[in-house]
Scaffold this motif. Structure first.
Motif, mmCIF file in Angstrom:
data_model
loop_
_atom_site.group_PDB
_atom_site.id
_atom_site.type_symbol
_atom_site.label_atom_id
_atom_site.label_comp_id
_atom_site.label_asym_id
_atom_site.label_seq_id
_atom_site.Cartn_x
_atom_site.Cartn_y
_atom_site.Cartn_z
ATOM 1 N N ASP A 61 0.854 -1.181 0.000
ATOM 2 C CA ASP A 61 0.000 0.000 0.000
ATOM 3 C C ASP A 61 0.895 1.238 0.000
ATOM 4 O O ASP A 61 2.125 1.133 0.044
ATOM 5 N N GLY A 62 0.285 2.414 -0.048
ATOM 6 C CA GLY A 62 1.103 3.621 -0.029
ATOM 7 C C GLY A 62 0.274 4.883 -0.027
ATOM 8 O O GLY A 62 -0.945 4.858 -0.247
ATOM 9 N N TYR A 63 0.957 5.997 0.209
ATOM 10 C CA TYR A 63 0.309 7.303 0.148
ATOM 11 C C TYR A 63 0.033 7.639 -1.319
ATOM 12 O O TYR A 63 0.576 7.009 -2.235
ATOM 13 N N ILE A 64 -0.794 8.637 -1.524
ATOM 14 C CA ILE A 64 -1.194 9.011 -2.874
ATOM 15 C C ILE A 64 0.031 9.283 -3.758
ATOM 16 O O ILE A 64 0.950 9.993 -3.363
ATOM 17 N N SER A 65 0.021 8.718 -4.928
ATOM 18 C CA SER A 65 1.054 8.777 -5.984
ATOM 19 C C SER A 65 2.210 7.822 -5.748
ATOM 20 O O SER A 65 3.134 7.765 -6.566
ATOM 21 N N ALA A 66 2.189 7.050 -4.660
ATOM 22 C CA ALA A 66 3.241 6.040 -4.455
ATOM 23 C C ALA A 66 3.218 5.040 -5.606
ATOM 24 O O ALA A 66 2.159 4.629 -6.073
ATOM 25 N N LYS A 67 4.390 4.641 -6.036
ATOM 26 C CA LYS A 67 4.494 3.750 -7.192
ATOM 27 C C LYS A 67 4.477 2.292 -6.722
ATOM 28 O O LYS A 67 5.448 1.535 -6.875
ATOM 29 N N ASP A 218 -8.846 12.147 -1.672
ATOM 30 C CA ASP A 218 -7.759 11.176 -1.815
ATOM 31 C C ASP A 218 -6.758 11.267 -0.671
ATOM 32 O O ASP A 218 -6.387 10.244 -0.058
ATOM 33 N N PHE A 219 -6.272 12.483 -0.377
ATOM 34 C CA PHE A 219 -5.288 12.638 0.694
ATOM 35 C C PHE A 219 -5.880 12.249 2.047
ATOM 36 O O PHE A 219 -5.184 11.695 2.904
ATOM 37 N N GLU A 220 -7.154 12.548 2.237
ATOM 38 C CA GLU A 220 -7.812 12.189 3.496
ATOM 39 C C GLU A 220 -7.854 10.674 3.660
ATOM 40 O O GLU A 220 -7.559 10.141 4.728
ATOM 41 N N LEU A 221 -8.240 9.964 2.600
ATOM 42 C CA LEU A 221 -8.311 8.498 2.662
ATOM 43 C C LEU A 221 -6.953 7.903 2.994
ATOM 44 O O LEU A 221 -6.821 7.074 3.906
ATOM 45 N N ALA A 222 -5.939 8.320 2.248
ATOM 46 C CA ALA A 222 -4.611 7.741 2.423
ATOM 47 C C ALA A 222 -4.017 8.098 3.787
ATOM 48 O O ALA A 222 -3.397 7.255 4.449
ATOM 49 N N GLY A 223 -4.197 9.347 4.199
ATOM 50 C CA GLY A 223 -3.640 9.769 5.481
ATOM 51 C C GLY A 223 -4.277 9.062 6.658
ATOM 52 O O GLY A 223 -3.596 8.640 7.590
ATOM 53 N N HIS A 224 -5.592 8.913 6.627
ATOM 54 C CA HIS A 224 -6.271 8.241 7.735
ATOM 55 C C HIS A 224 -5.922 6.762 7.793
ATOM 56 O O HIS A 224 -5.753 6.201 8.887
ATOM 57 N N LEU A 225 -5.804 6.110 6.634
ATOM 58 C CA LEU A 225 -5.419 4.696 6.640
ATOM 59 C C LEU A 225 -3.996 4.545 7.180
ATOM 60 O O LEU A 225 -3.722 3.651 7.989
ATOM 61 N N ARG A 226 -3.098 5.416 6.753
ATOM 62 C CA ARG A 226 -1.720 5.361 7.265
ATOM 63 C C ARG A 226 -1.713 5.495 8.794
ATOM 64 O O ARG A 226 -1.021 4.744 9.494
ATOM 65 N N LEU A 318 17.013 10.282 5.513
ATOM 66 C CA LEU A 318 15.644 9.850 5.283
ATOM 67 C C LEU A 318 14.722 11.066 5.270
ATOM 68 O O LEU A 318 14.877 11.978 6.083
ATOM 69 N N GLU A 319 13.753 11.076 4.351
ATOM 70 C CA GLU A 319 12.758 12.148 4.299
ATOM 71 C C GLU A 319 11.368 11.532 4.263
ATOM 72 O O GLU A 319 11.113 10.600 3.507
ATOM 73 N N PHE A 320 10.493 12.072 5.090
ATOM 74 C CA PHE A 320 9.128 11.557 5.141
ATOM 75 C C PHE A 320 8.190 12.696 5.528
ATOM 76 O O PHE A 320 8.631 13.745 6.004
ATOM 77 N N PRO A 321 6.877 12.534 5.326
ATOM 78 C CA PRO A 321 5.946 13.608 5.663
ATOM 79 C C PRO A 321 6.001 13.945 7.148
ATOM 80 O O PRO A 321 6.096 13.049 7.991
ATOM 81 N N PHE A 322 5.897 15.217 7.463
ATOM 82 C CA PHE A 322 5.856 15.615 8.867
ATOM 83 C C PHE A 322 4.654 14.985 9.558
ATOM 84 O O PHE A 322 4.735 14.577 10.721
ATOM 85 N N PHE A 323 3.529 14.867 8.845
ATOM 86 C CA PHE A 323 2.344 14.299 9.484
ATOM 87 C C PHE A 323 2.525 12.815 9.772
ATOM 88 O O PHE A 323 1.915 12.280 10.709
ATOM 89 N N THR A 324 3.358 12.128 9.022
ATOM 90 C CA THR A 324 3.716 10.754 9.364
ATOM 91 C C THR A 324 4.375 10.723 10.740
ATOM 92 O O THR A 324 4.067 9.867 11.584
ATOM 93 N N PHE A 325 5.290 11.646 10.962
ATOM 94 C CA PHE A 325 5.967 11.771 12.249
ATOM 95 C C PHE A 325 4.954 12.040 13.362
ATOM 96 O O PHE A 325 5.009 11.431 14.443
ATOM 97 N N VAL A 326 3.995 12.926 13.100
ATOM 98 C CA VAL A 326 2.975 13.255 14.102
ATOM 99 C C VAL A 326 2.079 12.049 14.375
ATOM 100 O O VAL A 326 1.757 11.745 15.527
ATOM 101 N N GLN A 327 1.683 11.347 13.311
ATOM 102 C CA GLN A 327 0.834 10.176 13.511
ATOM 103 C C GLN A 327 1.543 9.089 14.309
ATOM 104 O O GLN A 327 0.933 8.371 15.084
ATOM 105 N N LYS A 328 2.838 8.991 14.115
ATOM 106 C CA LYS A 328 3.611 7.938 14.777
ATOM 107 C C LYS A 328 3.997 8.321 16.196
ATOM 108 O O LYS A 328 3.995 7.481 17.098
#
Length: 619
Positions: A61-67, A218-226, A318-328
């Protein structure tokens, strides 16, 4: 939100957090796309060999636009080289048709050009991936996975790949989940470059329509699932995937250790830089932005859902979304009370508005409050702001409130006429202003008409909103960078304006003289902005050599607004530190407790400090 339609691709090389990680964590990071695919292939092979049926099922799975599909293909190639057969299910085949989704999502993407001339706003989608997939196809896939795990297929491994593949309905069936994360800026750039179409779409929508749909759906779906996957500890491998040619795969244990360690440090995000018709050149020069930028209107130094965070430890980056950091690591970063109060969101946002040596003022605008945002946009709260003047040129002004003498209804009527007929307005007859100078703090509770005048750099601090509900009442009849007239939003603006907020009220309530909070030998802390209308408190720290502070369970955000360089360090463990330079915006995590700021330069220091008022947490 709307400003992120056009992020500049520049990656600021200086916005890096250097931390010390355990050697085992560093060595666990698999760097390289092929190495990552081979590593994951070997992992799946080992899991299958240990399974009683010799079969396993994985989700990529992945965030929006992940390949996801491309990575899965490389995993399949690696397994194929070992004569392992793989069944791949492209999860996008389960989505409802574009026509069904457009119809069902229409209430979240209203098309009313009287209210919203360029169709910018929307309503946050609070559903899940289960709501955008075909129920019959989802049941069929569920049954297929169950039969596969019983041995009912010739393949050895099944991989379900794509956005949403790890959704609630299937999660319990997977033996492994891998998540490919993408920073918001990269996701938007990929969409603009034709690398993404909205969930369910075969043919991409026009860019602005696609990004509007992304922000509200789209971003809401992916962010909440993450966030759910993190909460459940369901992700076995996390992949840093902004650069498809240099994926970095991190096993769960190492990822947990890395982010847990980072949450103990003061941190700075990687900004996003955006051009604008009124943009200036202060930040352009200070941060050596690319010559390809016409100007820099907005600097998103800390817009929580739109920036990223970069860490370095040794040779590993390493670079990742700031909100990933907040969620974690939300509790460590924000504190438990704030985490609960704001439902897991980082509740304050920061950016610079740069009109220094620009072509004109920012638009005269107003923002909406709590009830209006919830009713119209399904938002999480009001949009309050504040301006702290950092630097000025000659004649700089900050516009706020109406003049005592004017009739606001007359201004509204002129604004409506101007929107229809492009007629000019003598706006200074109606809009109050204060003369800008460094250190002036202007609070802007929702409903207050305001604008940053030309020839200044403003530190803007705002409350939590996912979108950006800026209603331009007048914009000097100018065209945007694309040559088209800038949209005016008098429909919404009229409905949220607090017309009673005039010069006298402004001076009595939202532009106040600093109040001394505490002081010592060579240092002092002042309250420069505090009001029952805002849930955050705005402070200024002034010192020659050093000042101590304590988070007391609530995060602080520090901006070096005057001075060369300081070091922010934990008193209990000085290794947890950050060296802050002029205009860097740094988060001191709630878990730090007592900390010290030390002046590393030769001149006195001023630091702007923002924190959530503890008494507001009970509102």
């Amino acid at each position: 939100m709307s400003f992120m339609f056009n992020p500049h691709p520049f990656d600021d090389p200086k916005a890096v957090n250097k931390i010390r990680l355990e050697e085992r964590s560093i060595k666990s990071v698999i760097e390289g796309t092929k190495k990552s695919a081979d590593f994951y292939a070997d992992y799946l092979l080992e899991r299958a060999a240990a399974s009683p049926t010799k079969k396993i099922v994985a989700a990529v799975d992945g965030y929006i636009s992940a390949k996801c599909v491309q990575f899965t293909n490389m995993v399949v190639q690696s397994l194929g080289a070992k004569s392992i057969s793989v069944k791949v299910v492209d999860f996008s085949k389960l989505y409802k048709t574009p026509e069904e989704l457009d119809r069902e999502l229409a209430p979240y993407l209203e098309e009313d050009r009287e209210k919203d001339p360029v169709l910018l706003f929307g309503k946050l989608f609070k559903g899940s991936y289960e709501d955008v997939v075909n129920g019959i196809k989802l049941t069929e896939l569920n049954n297929e996975i169950v039969e596969f795990k019983k041995g009912g297929c010739g393949a050895d491994i099944m991989i379900v790949t794509g956005n949403g593949s790890a959704l609630d309905a299937l999660r319990g069936l997977y033996d492994s989940i891998l998540f490919m994360d993408v920073t918001p800026k990269r996701a938007i750039l990929r969409a603009k470059e034709g690398e993404y179409a909205n969930i369910g779409d075969i043919v991409p929508k026009p860019v602005k329509a696609m990004l509007r749909r992304c922000y509200y759906v789209d971003f809401e779906l992916a962010g909440h699932l993450r966030g759910k996957l993190f909460k459940e500890g369901a992700i076995d491998f996390y992949v840093v995937s902004d650069n498809p040619d240099l994926l970095k795969l991190i096993p769960k244990i190492a990822f947990d250790e890395i982010l847990s360690t980072l949450s103990k440090y003061p941190v700075r995000c990687r900004p996003v830089y955006i051009e604008g018709v009124w943009g200036g050149h202060y930040i352009t020069k200070l941060r050596n932005l690319p010559s390809t930028m016409k100007n820099c209107a907005w600097v998103f130094d800390l817009i929580p859902l739109e920036v990223s965070i970069v860490l370095e430890s040794g040779s590993t980056s390493l670079e990742f979304p700031f909100f990933t950091f907040v969620q974690k690591e939300g509790e460590s970063i924000m504190g438990n009370e704030i985490l609960k109060k704001f439902h897991g969101y980082f509740p304050v946002r920061f950016n610079y508005d740069d009109t220094f040596h620009s072509s004109g003022n920012m638009s005269i605008q107003v923002h909406s409050g709590h009830d209006y945002n919830i009713e119209n946009y399904g938002e999480y709260g009001r949009q309050d702001e504040s301006y702290y003047v950092v630097a000025t040129g000659h004649g700089a002004k900050t516009y706020v409130g109406f003049t005592d003498e004017c009739n606001p209804e007359e201004f509204i009527a002129l604004a409506k006429k101007s929107e229809r007929e492009a007629t000019p307005i003598d706006y200074e007859k109606y809009i109050n202003y204060v003369n800008s100078k460094p250190g002036v703090q202007v609070m802007l509770p929702a409903g207050t008409i305001h604008s940053s005048g030309r020839n200044q750099l403003i530190l803007e601090i705002g409350s939590l909103t996912i979108g950006s509900y800026t209603y331009k009442m007048y914009d000097y009849l100018r065209a945007d960078l694309d040559g088209k007239p800038r949209p005016i939003h008098t429909y919404h603006g009229e409905r949220v304006l607090c017309t009673e907020r005039k010069s006298t009220w402004v001076n009595d309530n939202i532009v106040k003289a600093p109040q001394l909070e505490r002081e010592g030998d060579g240092w002092a802390e002042y309250i420069v902005g505090e009001s029952d209308m805002l849930y955050f408190s705005l402070r200024r720290l002034e010192f020659e050599k050093q000042i101590k502070d304590n988070t007391d369970g609530v995060f602080h955000v520090l901006t070096l607004v005057d001075g060369e360089r300081v070091k922010i360090s934990s008193d209990s463990n000085p290794e947890y530190s950050f060296t802050q330079e002029f205009l860097d915006i740094v988060i001191v995590p709630a878990n730090m407790g007592s900390y010290t700021i030390t002046n590393l330069g030769n001149q006195p220091v001023c630091i702007h400090k923002t924190l959530v008022r503890k008494d507001s947490l009970n509102d």
